[in-house]
Write a protein that holds these residues in place. Structure first.
Motif, PDB file in Angstrom:
ATOM      1  N   PHE A 162       0.834  -1.202   0.000  1.00  0.00           N
ATOM      2  CA  PHE A 162       0.000   0.000   0.000  1.00  0.00           C
ATOM      3  C   PHE A 162       0.874   1.259   0.000  1.00  0.00           C
ATOM      4  O   PHE A 162       0.627   2.210  -0.738  1.00  0.00           O
ATOM      5  N   ASP A 218      -0.900   8.427   5.324  1.00  0.00           N
ATOM      6  CA  ASP A 218      -1.677   7.620   4.369  1.00  0.00           C
ATOM      7  C   ASP A 218      -1.811   6.185   4.880  1.00  0.00           C
ATOM      8  O   ASP A 218      -2.893   5.590   4.820  1.00  0.00           O
ATOM      9  N   HIS A 228      -5.229   4.191   6.413  1.00  0.00           N
ATOM     10  CA  HIS A 228      -5.646   2.880   5.900  1.00  0.00           C
ATOM     11  C   HIS A 228      -5.804   1.879   7.050  1.00  0.00           C
ATOM     12  O   HIS A 228      -6.781   1.122   7.098  1.00  0.00           O
ATOM     13  N   GLN A 271      -9.028   2.445   9.196  1.00  0.00           N
ATOM     14  CA  GLN A 271     -10.287   1.990   8.610  1.00  0.00           C
ATOM     15  C   GLN A 271     -10.647   0.582   9.073  1.00  0.00           C
ATOM     16  O   GLN A 271     -11.833   0.238   9.182  1.00  0.00           O
TER      17      GLN A 271
END
Length: 260
Positions: free
Chosen positions: A93, A117, A121, A124
């Motif tokens: 990722f 970032d 991720h 979430q």
């Protein structure tokens, strides 16, 4: 009986807070990180150092297959502790985001931007039903456009923290104590490598073997990620008097657990 049933509901439901405000699955993910082999990051005045304990379980295992240090971009490296498979997903990722940033803006991504970032991720997966948190923590180290070294930690909850020096994984408390005692902001890159290896040596009384340790640096001047060879690592270990003898290496291999 009813209280026990309620407790199990909080335990199993990733999106459900317990009455005392805890997410049990996130806490279990942190325990998975603690069981992983150690990784260390040190920020020097002229770069960043990443050192990992590879924990090779058998002399028959190919050492190159134990991946705990990764290149995310030319100027950013990542070390992990916890579930290796989870780490690989997050590394992929991070690499995609770094490449998208280069294509979209024609410039390398900032270390803080990439870290946030990744942690967005991760976060979430603490709010979505039918999923579980990532059972891994990352050390993200690199150099910004202006040559400033940066060092961050990601947590299974999705929280980013910036550090001068840190350890994740097994033996964190002992390693962190060594780092706190010896760290100086005036450290140069070579000195930071020595400090990280000495700190790792705190949880390896029998010494360290070059093939069981991974070392990578990101130099502020060249803004380049470089992974050291076994010969280069051996030189550092000899300088710090941390090199394990053949007999000690054999004992270490026999006594190590089967966790990554």
């Amino acid at each position: 009986m009813q209280g026990q049933s309620q407790q199990q509901a909080y335990d199993r439901g990733i999106t459900i807070f317990s009455p005392d405000g805890r997410l049990y699955q996130v806490e279990y993910a942190r325990e998975a990180v603690k069981r992983g082999s150690a990784s260390i990051g040190v920020r020097a005045k002229d770069g960043v150092v990443l050192v990992v304990d590879k924990r090779i379980r058998s002399p028959l295992m190919e050492e190159t297959s134990v991946e705990k240090i990764h290149k995310a971009d030319n100027h950013i490296g990542i070390a992990s502790a916890g579930h290796v498979a989870d780490a690989r997903q997050l590394i992929d990722f991070a690499r995609r985001n770094a490449q998208v940033n280069r294509l979209r803006y024609s410039e390398p991504i900032g270390v803080e931007t990439l870290t946030k970032d990744v942690t967005d991720h991760i976060q979430q997966y603490t709010q979505v039903g039918g999923a579980r948190p990532f059972g891994v923590a990352l050390i993200i180290g690199g150099v910004d456009d202006d040559g400033t070294p940066r060092l961050y930690e990601t947590d299974p909850s999705g929280t980013p923290n910036e550090w001068k020096a840190l350890a994740i994984g097994s033996g964190r408390d002992d390693i962190q104590a060594q780092l706190e005692e010896e760290y100086s902001e005036d450290l140069e890159l070579d000195e930071a490598v020595g400090l990280a290896l000495r700190a790792l040596g705190e949880v390896h009384d029998e010494g360290l073997a070059p093939e069981g340790v991974g070392v990578a640096t990101v130099d502020a001047e060249s803004r380049s990620f470089i992974e050291l060879t076994n010969d280069e690592i051996e030189e550092y270990l000899e300088t710090e008097d941390l090199l394990a003898t053949d007999e000690e290496e054999a004992e270490e291999s026999d006594s190590e657990e089967s966790e990554e």
